[in-house]
Structures are given as structure tokens and as C-alpha cells.
Design a protein around this motif. Sequence first.
Motif, PDB file in Angstrom:
ATOM      1  N   HIS A 145      28.722  50.124  26.459  1.00 54.87           N
ATOM      2  CA  HIS A 145      29.348  51.447  26.618  1.00 54.87           C
ATOM      3  C   HIS A 145      30.797  51.319  27.077  1.00 54.87           C
ATOM      4  O   HIS A 145      31.224  50.244  27.530  1.00 54.87           O
ATOM      5  N   PHE A 166      23.766  51.948  39.883  1.00 54.92           N
ATOM      6  CA  PHE A 166      23.216  50.702  39.318  1.00 54.92           C
ATOM      7  C   PHE A 166      21.990  50.298  40.119  1.00 54.92           C
ATOM      8  O   PHE A 166      22.122  49.843  41.262  1.00 54.92           O
ATOM      9  N   HIS A 174      31.446  47.372  27.957  1.00 51.43           N
ATOM     10  CA  HIS A 174      30.670  46.390  28.727  1.00 51.43           C
ATOM     11  C   HIS A 174      29.200  46.802  28.755  1.00 51.43           C
ATOM     12  O   HIS A 174      28.850  47.931  28.409  1.00 51.43           O
ATOM     13  N   ASP A 189      26.033  46.867  31.657  1.00 58.44           N
ATOM     14  CA  ASP A 189      25.845  46.743  33.103  1.00 58.44           C
ATOM     15  C   ASP A 189      24.891  45.583  33.391  1.00 58.44           C
ATOM     16  O   ASP A 189      24.024  45.262  32.579  1.00 58.44           O
TER      17      ASP A 189
END
Length: 308
Positions: A257, A273, A199, A201
Motif C-alpha cells: 500500500h 499495527f 510498502h 507492514d
Amino acid sequence: MTRGDWAMTTSVVPLLDLHDAPARFREQLLAGASWGAAELAGAEQCRELARRTELAASEFFAGDESEKAASVSPSGHRNRGWTSAADDDGRPVYDRLSIARFDDAAAASAGGVPAEYTGLYEHPNVWPSPELKALTERFRDSVVRTCEQLLARISEALGVKPDDLFAGAPDNTNITLTEYHPRTGLPAGDGNPLSFPEHKDRSLLSLLSESGEPGRLQIESLTGEWLTCRPDPARFVVLFGLTAEKRTGGLLRAGNHRVLPPRTGRRRSTSNFYFPHLATPTGSLFGEVAAERETVGQVLLAARGRSL
Ligand SMILES: O=C(O)CCC(=O)C(=O)O
Ligand SMILES: [Fe+2]
């Protein structure tokens, strides 16, 4: 080092040092922009706090099942409190503790989040203990300061105003503490189940720390090859997120990643995040997608129902 290993301190993937001179920093940033990832030097104190937070989370995961059950989000939100995953045979894959930037909508409002976005915090944080809360909050403050420093350097390197790239307080940084369980008996090579699927982020930046079995995080290269990260244990991996990709018109590519299952021991990580102020526009600073009027907060509201 086998082919495909990410030799973090070579020129393959850039080393962004917060203390580098502007010309060197810019060179490294542009070299790594297409990777979507870099190793970060100059944030050693924050990295040390990450190590301590990983250990405290690990103690919680190894503790009493009833304590963990009491730390599940009461409303069942997957990005709050304790969650775990198991494979088809019921063997544990990971334990996670997910913490949003503000404890609830009232705290978000008091912290300066505009009313139109406080719905992102309607599912409250669940803290297993006051000690883990205090440590994680101290760590998060340090992560935010590190990301702000890094974004100031990136803004300087790209020749944009820092406020345009990350629009200041309040940030909306959330944190996930994870422990991956070893998965033995899997055949070598591709086709094995992943511990965390590939995915990108949604963040502007993500800082990742890890300990335990190394070489389990992989980043996809521009040519589609999965490269194994072996960061220096005293450094973070930085990933550019989808917000960075959009805001820079693709100049900073979002890093794809995934996490492979540990084979011998556990792997602990912190995923941090960094989200800028939710009213930050997502449209490109460089005009390529200038027609986009959405804000970071509107994208998040649309993407995850009503919660970060
Ligand atoms: O555990 C890691 O190193 C990465 C996890 C991850 O990619 C995420 O939580 O978004
Ligand atoms: Fe991720």
C-alpha cells in the motif's frame, strides 16, 4: 467511480464483518486473502475512538511549534514521539505521532515481555499531553480487543488454534497518528511524489482509519494495478502484514500500500499495527516454511536495530 477505485462494499474487496456467520466469514476471508486487505465491519465503537484520537492528534499538530519540538524522541528514534516530513522545497508532507506498546523497557518487562525482547522498548514513548495519552491508550486497548476478535474469527475460518496464530498477551501493538498536508500544484497522473511510499507492514494485522480528503490510500492488486480505497467512514481498512503472510504460508497475502498526496485538504489517519507476543514463531502453520525457527521478536530485533 472511476476505473481502479476500490469499491469497498462491492465484491471486489471483501467486507469482513465480525458478526458474520462462520461460513460467510470464511468465504469473504478467502475471497480477499489474495488482496492482503479488507474492509472491517462490526468494530464501530473502536472506529469512533479512532475518529476522536485523529482529531486530538490534529489539534496537537496544529498547535505550538515548541510543544511539537518538546515531543521529539530525545534519542532521535523515528518511531517515537513527533516526527514530520517535508519535500525538497521544504513544504510539509506530514506530521506523525508514533507510540510503542510499552512506554519503556521497564514497562515492557512489567507487562510480561520476555527479557530477550525488552531492548525493543529501549527508546521511550514521548506523550505530548496527559489527555492525548489517556485517549490514545483507551483507543489502543480497543484496537487490541478488535484485532483479537478478528484473529479469533480468522483462526476459526482457517481451522487453526487461535493461540497458534496470535499467541496471546502481551500483544506489542504500536500506533501511528498521521496528518498529511495538501500538496497543490502537482501535475495529474503517475510520477508525482507520494506522501508515503509503497510498502507492506511487518505486523500480523494493521487497522487503518482515515478522515479528511478521501481516496488517497491505495492498495496494489495481484496484477500490479494501484486501486484507490474509499472505505465507509464508519469502518476500518484491515491490512494483512508480513507476519500474517509468513505465518499462513502465503495464504493471507501481505497488502502492498501507499498514500497519495491530498490535493484539497488534509488527510488524517491512524495506523494501528497489531503484533502478537514476541515469542510467536514466524514459520508457517501449514508447513510450507516449517524450517523457519525465528520468532516475531527476533525478526523485529534484526529489522530495526533494537526497537520496534
Ligand atoms: O496513513 C495511512 O493511511 C497509511 C500509513 C501507513 O501505511 C503506515 O503508517 O504504515
Ligand atoms: Fe503501512
